[in-house]
Design a protein around this motif. Structure first.
Motif, PDB file in Angstrom:
ATOM      1  N   ALA A 216       0.832  -1.206   0.000  1.00  0.00           N
ATOM      2  CA  ALA A 216       0.000   0.000   0.000  1.00  0.00           C
ATOM      3  C   ALA A 216       0.870   1.260   0.000  1.00  0.00           C
ATOM      4  O   ALA A 216       0.581   2.244  -0.685  1.00  0.00           O
ATOM      5  N   LEU A 217       1.971   1.225   0.749  1.00  0.00           N
ATOM      6  CA  LEU A 217       2.889   2.358   0.782  1.00  0.00           C
ATOM      7  C   LEU A 217       3.511   2.585  -0.601  1.00  0.00           C
ATOM      8  O   LEU A 217       3.640   3.720  -1.053  1.00  0.00           O
ATOM      9  N   SER A 218       3.879   1.499  -1.263  1.00  0.00           N
ATOM     10  CA  SER A 218       4.478   1.613  -2.592  1.00  0.00           C
ATOM     11  C   SER A 218       3.502   2.229  -3.591  1.00  0.00           C
ATOM     12  O   SER A 218       3.858   3.079  -4.404  1.00  0.00           O
ATOM     13  N   ARG A 219       2.225   1.814  -3.526  1.00  0.00           N
ATOM     14  CA  ARG A 219       1.226   2.378  -4.444  1.00  0.00           C
ATOM     15  C   ARG A 219       0.990   3.851  -4.170  1.00  0.00           C
ATOM     16  O   ARG A 219       0.820   4.657  -5.111  1.00  0.00           O
ATOM     17  N   SER A 220       0.961   4.233  -2.899  1.00  0.00           N
ATOM     18  CA  SER A 220       0.699   5.639  -2.560  1.00  0.00           C
ATOM     19  C   SER A 220       1.864   6.550  -2.967  1.00  0.00           C
ATOM     20  O   SER A 220       1.645   7.701  -3.366  1.00  0.00           O
ATOM     21  N   LEU A 221       3.065   6.019  -2.921  1.00  0.00           N
ATOM     22  CA  LEU A 221       4.233   6.842  -3.235  1.00  0.00           C
ATOM     23  C   LEU A 221       4.534   6.853  -4.735  1.00  0.00           C
ATOM     24  O   LEU A 221       4.911   7.876  -5.299  1.00  0.00           O
ATOM     25  N   PHE A 222       4.414   5.705  -5.370  1.00  0.00           N
ATOM     26  CA  PHE A 222       4.893   5.573  -6.742  1.00  0.00           C
ATOM     27  C   PHE A 222       3.789   5.218  -7.738  1.00  0.00           C
ATOM     28  O   PHE A 222       4.056   5.041  -8.922  1.00  0.00           O
ATOM     29  N   GLY A 223       2.541   5.106  -7.249  1.00  0.00           N
ATOM     30  CA  GLY A 223       1.416   4.868  -8.144  1.00  0.00           C
ATOM     31  C   GLY A 223       1.437   3.504  -8.799  1.00  0.00           C
ATOM     32  O   GLY A 223       1.029   3.383  -9.939  1.00  0.00           O
ATOM     33  N   GLU A 224       1.950   2.542  -8.134  1.00  0.00           N
ATOM     34  CA  GLU A 224       1.987   1.194  -8.712  1.00  0.00           C
ATOM     35  C   GLU A 224       1.104   0.264  -7.915  1.00  0.00           C
ATOM     36  O   GLU A 224       0.899   0.436  -6.740  1.00  0.00           O
TER      37      GLU A 224
END
Length: 224
Positions: A216-224
């Protein structure tokens, strides 16, 4: 008048000395006043001691004033000329510095696009490094999960050995809510390490939660 009186008058008049320059005869036209220069020639003026003394004083005063003026001029030249040279040198130095500043400003203008591009690349590099750390953490958690499923607690612990350090680096990069989220992940990681030997299912459950939080952190930061 008696003859004796006439005789005395002749005797007194004969004793009067003739005036100086009496032998110089000057003939002036009748009714014309002689020039002052010619009259002065008839009088011999002898300077007094006081006038001679005053003349000496005047000559000495003039001499002292001339010497003083020469001394003042020499002192002025000796002091003012070096100052003029120093001022001229300072003007040259200032002009050189101004030229140098203008040259530097021109170079800065040329480099500004490169500096801005470098700043943009630095930001992209920092984002890439954070993204790599997050992906490495996800890999660590997935590796620990597989090791626990295979009942290999030693490998699970080894997979998570560098996870807390990566989470600490991420926490320093974030502020506010993101930093708090990473702090909670570090607390959960400590629980997993304590549960691996004593509570197999609790460790798997906390690893699953940790993996979901990282994704979830990765999606929020990098849109993936």
């Amino acid at each position: 008048m008696s003859s004796s009186d006439q005789q005395k008058k002749k005797t007194s008049s004969s004793k009067i000395p003739p005036p100086k320059n009496a032998n110089k005869e000057k003939n002036f036209p009748s009714g014309e006043i002689p020039p002052l220069r010619d009259l002065l020639e008839e009088v011999e003026v002898k300077p007094s001691k006081l006038s001679l003394f005053l003349r000496k004083i005047l000559r000495w005063t003039v001499a002292v004033m001339v010497v003083f003026a020469l001394g003042v001029g020499a002192a002025w030249s000796a002091r003012i000329q070096p100052q003029r040279d120093e001022i001229e040198q300072l003007k040259n130095d200032i002009a050189s510095e101004q030229d140098r500043n203008q040259s530097l400003e021109a170079k800065i203008k040329e480099l500004n696009p490169l500096i801005e591009a470098n700043a943009a690349l630095s930001g992209q590099l920092a984002d890439a490094e954070m993204q790599a750390d997050v992906l490495m953490l996800i890999m660590d958690v997935n590796s620990a999960q597989l090791a626990l499923i295979e009942n290999d607690s030693v490998t699970a612990k080894a997979a998570l050995s560098g996870s807390d350090s990566r989470l600490g680096d991420l926490q320093q990069e974030f502020t506010g809510e993101s930093s708090q989220t990473v702090a909670e992940m570090r607390v959960r990681l400590v629980l997993v390490l304590d549960e691996i030997d004593d509570d197999f299912f609790a460790a798997l459950r906390d690893l699953e939660i940790l993996s979901n939080n990282l994704q979830a952190l990765s999606r929020s930061l990098f849109g993936e």
